[in-house]
Design a protein around this motif. Sequence first.
Motif, short mmCIF file in Angstrom:
data_model
loop_
_atom_site.label_atom_id
_atom_site.label_comp_id
_atom_site.label_asym_id
_atom_site.label_seq_id
_atom_site.Cartn_x
_atom_site.Cartn_y
_atom_site.Cartn_z
N LEU A 74 0.83 -1.21 0.00
CA LEU A 74 0.00 0.00 0.00
C LEU A 74 0.86 1.26 0.00
O LEU A 74 0.53 2.25 -0.66
CB LEU A 74 -0.93 0.00 1.22
N VAL A 75 1.96 1.23 0.75
CA VAL A 75 2.87 2.37 0.77
C VAL A 75 3.45 2.60 -0.62
O VAL A 75 3.47 3.73 -1.13
CB VAL A 75 4.01 2.15 1.79
N VAL A 76 3.92 1.52 -1.25
CA VAL A 76 4.51 1.63 -2.58
C VAL A 76 3.49 2.15 -3.59
O VAL A 76 3.79 3.02 -4.41
CB VAL A 76 5.07 0.26 -3.03
N GLY A 77 2.26 1.63 -3.51
CA GLY A 77 1.22 2.07 -4.43
C GLY A 77 0.87 3.53 -4.23
O GLY A 77 0.66 4.26 -5.21
N ALA A 78 0.79 3.96 -2.98
CA ALA A 78 0.47 5.36 -2.70
C ALA A 78 1.57 6.29 -3.20
O ALA A 78 1.29 7.36 -3.76
CB ALA A 78 0.26 5.55 -1.20
N LEU A 79 2.83 5.89 -3.02
CA LEU A 79 3.94 6.71 -3.53
C LEU A 79 3.88 6.82 -5.05
O LEU A 79 4.18 7.88 -5.60
CB LEU A 79 5.27 6.07 -3.10
N GLU A 80 3.47 5.74 -5.70
CA GLU A 80 3.36 5.77 -7.16
C GLU A 80 2.29 6.76 -7.62
O GLU A 80 2.40 7.35 -8.69
CB GLU A 80 3.02 4.36 -7.68
N LEU A 81 1.28 6.96 -6.78
CA LEU A 81 0.21 7.90 -7.12
C LEU A 81 0.59 9.34 -6.79
O LEU A 81 -0.19 10.26 -7.02
CB LEU A 81 -1.07 7.53 -6.37
N GLY A 82 1.79 9.54 -6.22
CA GLY A 82 2.24 10.89 -5.91
C GLY A 82 1.99 11.32 -4.49
O GLY A 82 2.21 12.49 -4.14
N VAL A 83 1.54 10.40 -3.64
CA VAL A 83 1.32 10.73 -2.23
C VAL A 83 2.68 10.88 -1.55
O VAL A 83 3.62 10.13 -1.84
CB VAL A 83 0.49 9.63 -1.53
N SER A 84 2.81 11.82 -0.65
CA SER A 84 4.08 12.01 0.05
C SER A 84 4.42 10.81 0.92
O SER A 84 3.52 10.07 1.34
CB SER A 84 4.03 13.27 0.91
N GLY A 85 5.71 10.63 1.20
CA GLY A 85 6.15 9.50 2.00
C GLY A 85 5.48 9.42 3.36
O GLY A 85 4.94 8.37 3.73
N PRO A 86 5.50 10.50 4.16
CA PRO A 86 4.85 10.46 5.47
C PRO A 86 3.36 10.14 5.39
O PRO A 86 2.83 9.39 6.22
CB PRO A 86 5.09 11.87 6.02
N ALA A 87 2.69 10.72 4.39
CA ALA A 87 1.25 10.47 4.25
C ALA A 87 0.98 9.02 3.86
O ALA A 87 0.04 8.39 4.37
CB ALA A 87 0.65 11.42 3.21
N ALA A 88 1.80 8.48 2.95
CA ALA A 88 1.63 7.09 2.53
C ALA A 88 1.86 6.14 3.70
O ALA A 88 1.12 5.17 3.90
CB ALA A 88 2.60 6.77 1.39
N ILE A 94 -2.52 3.20 9.50
CA ILE A 94 -3.92 3.23 9.92
C ILE A 94 -4.65 2.01 9.40
O ILE A 94 -5.41 1.35 10.14
CB ILE A 94 -4.60 4.52 9.43
N PHE A 95 -4.42 1.68 8.13
CA PHE A 95 -5.05 0.50 7.55
C PHE A 95 -4.59 -0.77 8.26
O PHE A 95 -5.40 -1.63 8.63
CB PHE A 95 -4.72 0.41 6.06
N GLY A 96 -3.28 -0.90 8.45
CA GLY A 96 -2.73 -2.11 9.05
C GLY A 96 -3.11 -2.33 10.49
O GLY A 96 -3.09 -3.46 10.98
N TRP A 101 -8.15 -5.90 9.24
CA TRP A 101 -6.86 -6.34 8.69
C TRP A 101 -6.00 -6.98 9.77
O TRP A 101 -5.33 -7.99 9.54
CB TRP A 101 -6.14 -5.17 8.06
N TRP A 102 -6.02 -6.39 10.97
CA TRP A 102 -5.22 -6.92 12.07
C TRP A 102 -5.64 -8.35 12.39
O TRP A 102 -4.81 -9.24 12.50
CB TRP A 102 -5.38 -6.02 13.30
N SER A 103 -6.95 -8.57 12.53
CA SER A 103 -7.43 -9.91 12.88
C SER A 103 -7.16 -10.92 11.77
O SER A 103 -6.85 -12.08 12.04
CB SER A 103 -8.92 -9.87 13.20
N ALA A 104 -7.27 -10.48 10.50
CA ALA A 104 -6.99 -11.39 9.39
C ALA A 104 -5.52 -11.78 9.32
O ALA A 104 -5.17 -12.83 8.78
CB ALA A 104 -7.42 -10.74 8.07
#
Length: 206
Positions: A74-88, A94-96, A101-104
């Motif tokens: 998700l971090v890599v994908g967000a960076l590819e979309l132009g999202v800043s590193g801290p935001a990604a 938050i997702f993880g 997601w945690w329980s899965a």
Amino acid sequence: AGALAIYAAGAAPTVLEGDSGELQAIGLVGGVAHSSGYPLFCLVSRVFALLPGDPAFRINLMSAFFGAAGVAALVVGALELGVSGPAALAAAMIFGSGFSWWSASLRAEVYTLSLFVMVVAWWRVVVALRTRSPRDRLKIVLNRADPKVGPALSEVEKTLKAPIVAQIPPSRDVPASTNRGVAIVTDDPKSPVSIAIRKFIDEYVV
């Protein structure tokens, strides 16, 4: 690495009940899971079954591994979309750390592997669309295409900025043939799914 350490530390230590217990057994001895069969999970879990330690925990560890890998993807994908590193990174954290997601990621389940594969595929499509270098070779197939319940074809093409060259319709015959261990194109050659797959192969592969 941090997500993997956290998920692995909290993963269920041994045998579980329900679907998780079934998936643990399949990972250790082989076989086909309940509908729709989850062939990729069944194959990959056989690799994790080779690890040392409690046999059932090895399959739980697989979910932890791909849970962490999904967060990283998700971090890599967000960076590819132009999202800043801290935001990604913040979004992935938050997702993880979310309940689902945690329980899965703590028990033998198909979700973490499935999302990891989906995110990696989405990331590579975004890269291909951005670079445009392989655009003449990029063929996008819309699986389980059903205009009654899903987005219109034109909306998908507008979002991806690329044409959909083939559509595979939904069908209950697919999980049924998977449970029998037979490909749908062999099990039912006249199925709309089989026809769509063969048409795509004839036009773009062979």
